[in-house]
Design an enzyme around this catalytic site. Structure first.
Site, PDB file in Angstrom:
ATOM      1  N   LYS A 194       3.858  -4.746  -4.283  1.00 20.74           N
ATOM      2  CA  LYS A 194       4.541  -5.978  -3.867  1.00 20.74           C
ATOM      3  C   LYS A 194       4.287  -7.068  -4.907  1.00 20.74           C
ATOM      4  CE  LYS A 194       0.692  -8.401  -2.863  1.00 20.74           C
ATOM      5  NZ  LYS A 194       0.263  -9.590  -3.630  1.00 20.74           N
TER       6      LYS A 194
ATOM      7  N   GLY B 282      -1.170  -5.451  -4.772  1.00 14.54           N
ATOM      8  CA  GLY B 282      -1.458  -4.939  -3.432  1.00 14.54           C
ATOM      9  C   GLY B 282      -1.569  -3.435  -3.344  1.00 14.54           C
TER      10      GLY B 282
ATOM     11  N   SER C 211      -4.125  -2.089  -0.684  1.00 14.33           N
ATOM     12  CA  SER C 211      -3.664  -2.379   0.680  1.00 14.33           C
ATOM     13  C   SER C 211      -2.471  -1.512   1.047  1.00 14.33           C
ATOM     14  CB  SER C 211      -3.277  -3.859   0.790  1.00 14.33           C
ATOM     15  OG  SER C 211      -4.403  -4.689   0.658  1.00 14.33           O
ATOM     16  N   SER C 212      -1.587  -1.281   0.084  1.00 14.26           N
ATOM     17  CA  SER C 212      -0.436  -0.414   0.315  1.00 14.26           C
ATOM     18  C   SER C 212      -0.882   1.014   0.602  1.00 14.26           C
ATOM     19  CB  SER C 212       0.488  -0.448  -0.907  1.00 14.26           C
ATOM     20  OG  SER C 212       1.622   0.377  -0.705  1.00 14.26           O
TER      21      SER C 212
ATOM     22  N   ASP D 138      -3.513  -7.857   2.903  1.00 12.55           N
ATOM     23  CA  ASP D 138      -2.139  -7.461   2.589  1.00 12.55           C
ATOM     24  C   ASP D 138      -1.667  -6.245   3.376  1.00 12.55           C
ATOM     25  OD1 ASP D 138      -2.218  -9.493   0.736  1.00 12.55           O
ATOM     26  OD2 ASP D 138      -2.327  -8.185  -1.013  1.00 12.55           O
TER      27      ASP D 138
END
Length: 253
Positions: free
Chosen positions: A6, A100, A103-104, A136
């Site tokens: 992102k 991110g 977090s992804s 995130d």
């Protein structure tokens, strides 16, 4: 399963909560053509849960997600599944890049295991679980292409957006998110948020946002440059910063 990166079209720091976590207002935009890949594979190198990857991370957030699911009551199901399977992670998103990736990966793992084990956790339940994992993660769980994000990342509102073509530039500067936030505080950059400006940013399309100055759109650009002087050349050249850096990007008109 693909685990997308992102960017932050804008990122404003609004203050801190009672835990001293930074509160933000931001526009998150998913990047279609940059993603890691996660698979469940029958390839056991060690007993129990393991991640097979060339990527070295001592404190992988996926392990925290596994522990959170175990504590939620799914320990037996997880242990049985990972007697046979391992998680394979193919890493393409740069680390310490403000994209991110970790977090992804965490969100993608939660989606995959929820489906594979038929845990029947709703998106809302997964997001609630993710709050303790990373700021995130909730956005990536939402499934939204573009969203206004608030709080510590857990307040997500889908945004009907006009997203221009974006070209990422990997600066090779590895920016530590925690240090950048601390530098933001050290420089005393915090100010009483202009609610009208924040409200305006939240209503403008991503294309319209890029009409603003780069260091105005992202409150972390100045502390990032302060910590990592090489980033000054990208600020001066008009690039926009994603998250806490070090990836920058430009808009292709």
């Amino acid at each position: 399963m693909k685990s997308h990166a992102k960017i932050n079209a804008f990122l404003k720091i609004l203050g801190q909560d009672e835990r001293s976590y930074h509160l933000l207002s931001s526009r998150f935009v998913l990047i279609d053509d940059l993603y890691d890949e996660l698979y469940f594979v029958k390839d056991k190198q060690n007993e129990g849960f393991e991640i097979i990857t060339d990527f070295v991370c001592k404190d992988n957030i996926i392990n925290k997600a596994y522990a959170a699911l175990s504590n939620k009551g799914f320990k037996n199901e997880l242990e049985e599944f990972f007697k046979t399977y391992s998680l394979k992670l193919v890493k393409n998103i740069p680390v310490f890049a403000g994209l991110g990736g970790g977090s992804s990966n965490c969100a993608t793992f939660l989606k995959m295991i929820n489906e594979s084990l038929n845990l029947k956790l709703s998106t809302e339940e997964l997001i609630k679980l993710s709050i303790s994992l990373g700021s995130d993660v909730a956005f990536f769980l939402s499934g939204f292409k573009s969203a206004n994000v608030g709080g510590c990342g857990e307040i997500i509102s889908e945004f009907s957006d006009d997203i221009p073509k974006i070209r990422l530039k990997f600066t090779e500067v590895k920016c530590d998110t925690n240090l950048v936030y601390k530098e933001f505080d050290r420089l005393n950059l915090a100010f009483k948020p202009d609610k009208k400006t924040i409200a305006l940013y939240e209503t403008l399309s991503t294309r319209e946002l890029f009409g603003f100055e780069n260091k105005i759109l992202n409150d972390l650009f100045t502390p990032c440059v302060s910590l990592y002087p090489k980033m000054q050349e990208f600020m001066s050249a008009g690039y926009f910063l994603s998250g806490s850096g070090g990836t920058v990007f430009e808009v292709i008109l």
